[in-house]
Design a protein around this motif. Structure first.
Motif, PDB file in Angstrom:
ATOM      1  N   ARG A 111       0.228 -51.690 -65.021  1.00 17.92           N
ATOM      2  CA  ARG A 111       0.008 -50.261 -65.231  1.00 17.92           C
ATOM      3  C   ARG A 111       1.145 -49.741 -66.107  1.00 17.92           C
ATOM      4  O   ARG A 111       2.316 -49.991 -65.831  1.00 17.92           O
ATOM      5  N   THR A 112       0.768 -49.066 -67.145  1.00 13.83           N
ATOM      6  CA  THR A 112       1.784 -48.468 -68.022  1.00 13.83           C
ATOM      7  C   THR A 112       1.672 -46.953 -67.959  1.00 13.83           C
ATOM      8  O   THR A 112       0.599 -46.403 -67.698  1.00 13.83           O
ATOM      9  N   GLN A 113       2.774 -46.315 -68.208  1.00 15.90           N
ATOM     10  CA  GLN A 113       2.791 -44.865 -68.201  1.00 15.90           C
ATOM     11  C   GLN A 113       3.637 -44.419 -69.389  1.00 15.90           C
ATOM     12  O   GLN A 113       4.706 -44.962 -69.647  1.00 15.90           O
ATOM     13  N   VAL A 114       3.153 -43.423 -70.106  1.00 15.81           N
ATOM     14  CA  VAL A 114       3.870 -42.891 -71.253  1.00 15.81           C
ATOM     15  C   VAL A 114       4.960 -41.952 -70.751  1.00 15.81           C
ATOM     16  O   VAL A 114       4.734 -41.094 -69.913  1.00 15.81           O
ATOM     17  N   VAL A 115       6.143 -42.134 -71.266  1.00 13.65           N
ATOM     18  CA  VAL A 115       7.295 -41.282 -70.904  1.00 13.65           C
ATOM     19  C   VAL A 115       7.660 -40.471 -72.124  1.00 13.65           C
ATOM     20  O   VAL A 115       7.914 -41.027 -73.193  1.00 13.65           O
ATOM     21  N   LYS A 116       7.647 -39.177 -71.984  1.00 14.22           N
ATOM     22  CA  LYS A 116       8.023 -38.298 -73.089  1.00 14.22           C
ATOM     23  C   LYS A 116       9.422 -37.733 -72.813  1.00 14.22           C
ATOM     24  O   LYS A 116       9.661 -37.169 -71.756  1.00 14.22           O
TER      25      LYS A 116
END
Length: 120
Positions: A111-116
């Protein structure tokens, strides 16, 4: 009719991976379901009996054939490889697409999650 039989199934084991570095990697997570067959027809030809005697595995001048069948997840049903890894012992690599759906053979999902990053 085949001239020899693989023998009696001995057991069932699930292994994670275990393929040699030059062998095809199965689909899924690399798990392999192994079945062992032993007590097959006798390998008693002269050339086989001599090599078995030299190897120290003599059973009344012959040795029983045995087979290891390794099932893994694959894109299509196929016999991927057959080897005789020692005198009268055979290893069959079999791909089975249905295994890809089994929980023990499924590829792990990351699972990947975008970090801004925002300025502070």
């Amino acid at each position: 009719k085949a001239d020899w039989g693989v023998g009696n199934r001995m057991g069932r084991n699930l292994h994670n991976g275990g393929l040699g570095k030059n062998e095809k990697q199965p689909g899924g997570n690399g798990a392999v379901y192994v079945q062992e067959y032993s007590h097959g027809d006798s390998c008693d030809q002269d050339d086989v009996a001599e090599s078995v005697i030299k190897g120290g595995n003599v059973v009344h001048g012959s040795v029983d054939r045995s087979t290891t069948v390794r099932f893994s997840c694959g894109k299509k049903s196929e016999l991927m490889d057959i080897k005789e890894d020692s005198t009268c012992h055979y290893v069959l690599e079999v791909a089975v697409p249905e295994l890809c759906e089994h929980r023990l053979f499924r590829a792990t999902t990351t699972r990947t999650q975008v970090v801004k990053c925002l300025p502070v």
